[in-house]
Design an enzyme around this catalytic site. Structure first.
Site: not given
Ligand code: KE4
Length: 432
Positions: A144, A239, A267
């Protein structure tokens, strides 16, 4: 546990917020029951609005590697607040954070700050397409990368939790050049590049996937990806939104000694405030506006509050790298959970890479997305709810990683394992 007020707030939230949440995984739709509303955090603990306290292994999905309300982070943000919140103009601190990221992340010669991980990966993809003049994207099943249109194909995390491969509302033409292939499957990957190589601008990978649960790369897999992309003029984008500053100061690329062409971060680098970043070789980054023709912008990009929290977090990690201790605590937790579950007669295994770990109800090792989907979701749901009622706050999805922080200690892990032993015993004997 009494969660009367959370239940009331849950009803109210669902009237005005779709599904009651601002991000789907928080809705507990993949596990039993409704989510507690969290009121405060301190160290490795969170407290809900009914006053219940939980040991937190979500840590806001990864940013809080120093724990909730770390003094240095709070003081840094407070100091900015005394001068303002945002100026929409260059600030010294943005350069300071840029220099820190370029210093620690091997692939970064130049970096652009944005406000989320999604913005980071979405912008890096556009840059890769602009730089190569190609359109194709290759990703891996179960990974993801945020919710940009062309990445919502066989995505992990939220889409996996909702059992949807992508998203309604994404026109076919937006994903017709996105190809997804199984992680840890060298032959499928090479076959795809042989078939589509000259169309492909970029391969995007979570070097250590954390969005199908934690699935470590098989020995040589990442090296193969780097070699195959380099030999075909295809850019490699790591990523590292999760793994950046989580697997070490240089992230997965430093841990494995593999330098991608571009890296996306998020993060941890915002210390709990909205911040993402993408960067890489200068010759690529110089295609970005205002220097080049690849456009990307943001009202609050490099926001002073978030940048201050990020600098405080990265500086604290650099001053006293916690990774060996976090890795040891993670092993204690994972091995302890696995032993207690198996002793209770439940099929269970923990999987980890460095300080990233997750726990599957599966006999076999989980090496890809199919394996993760094959783990026992019903058992996971019961385990999650029972642990919540024991005061342990776990990610409400099989497809997420557990996050430890420097605020977790041996006593916390021991307390968690005592609770888990009771839970596994109850599930094994009653099925509940
Ligand atoms: P954000 O747009 O949520 O800051 O980041 C997206 C993203 C991009 N790449 C990786 C590897 C990620 O894990 C994420 C977002 N992670 C999720 C949980 N695995 C965020 C939690 C959520 O979607 O509420």
């Amino acid at each position: 546990m009494n969660r009367t007020q959370s239940l009331e707030e849950w009803k109210r939230a669902q009237k005005v917020l779709p599904g009651g949440v601002n991000s789907p995984v928080r809705s507990y739709n993949a596990v039993e029951g409704d989510p507690p509303f969290i009121d405060s955090g301190s160290g490795c603990l969170v407290r809900d609005i009914d006053g219940n306290e939980y040991i937190d292994y979500v840590m806001s999905w990864g940013p809080l590697i120093l724990g909730h309300r770390h003094k240095g982070v709070i003081d840094a943000a407070r100091a900015v607040l005394e001068r303002g919140t945002t100026f929409g103009a260059p600030t010294v601190a943005e350069t300071d954070l840029g220099e820190l990221l370029v210093h620690h992340v091997p692939s970064m010669e130049s970096v652009r700050l944005v406000s989320s991980g999604t913005e980071a990966t979405m912008s890096a993809l556009r840059l890769a397409r602009g730089f190569t003049g190609r359109e194709g994207i290759v990703k891996f099943d179960g990974c993801y990368h945020g919710h940009a249109d062309s990445l919502l194909v066989e995505a992990g995390s939220g889409p996996a939790t909702l059992s949807i491969a992508g998203s309604v509302g994404v026109p076919d033409r937006m994903i017709e050049k996105t190809w997804s292939t199984p992680f840890n499957d060298e032959q499928s990957f090479v076959d795809l590049l042989n078939a589509r190589g000259d169309e492909i601008a970029v391969v995007i990978a979570e070097p250590v996937p954390g969005n199908m649960g934690v699935v470590p790369p098989r020995p040589g897999f990442l090296e193969m990806i780097r070699k195959e992309t380099a030999s075909r003029g295809i850019l490699l984008l790591f990523d590292e939104v999760i793994s950046g500053f989580r697997l070490g100061l240089g992230g997965a690329q430093d841990r494995f000694g593999i330098t991608p062409d571009l890296t996306a971060l998020g993060k941890i680098i915002g210390g709990g405030l909205p911040l993402g970043a993408y960067g890489g070789r200068r010759e690529i980054m110089e295609h970005l506006a205002p220097l080049g023709g690849v456009y990307q912008a943001g009202t609050l990009s490099g926001n002073p509050l978030a940048v201050a929290a990020g600098i405080a977090t990265v500086s604290a990690l650099a001053a006293d790298p916690p990774y060996e201790r976090l890795e040891r605590l993670g092993r204690l937790l994972g091995e302890g959970l696995q032993k207690r579950a198996v002793d209770a007669g439940l099929p269970a295994r923990y999987q980890a890479e460095g300080t990233m770990m997750s726990f599957f109800f599966s006999e076999e090792e989980v090496v890809d997305y199919e394996g993760a989907k094959g783990a026992d979701q019903i058992l996971f749901s019961r385990y999650h709810r029972a642990m919540l009622n024991e005061g342990v706050y776990l990610p409400p999805s099989q497809y997420e990683a557990y996050f430890l922080s420097t605020a977790h200690d041996q006593e916390t892990i021991d307390r968690t394992l005592r609770k888990a032993e009771r839970v596994f015993g109850r599930i094994a004997s009653t099925g509940q």
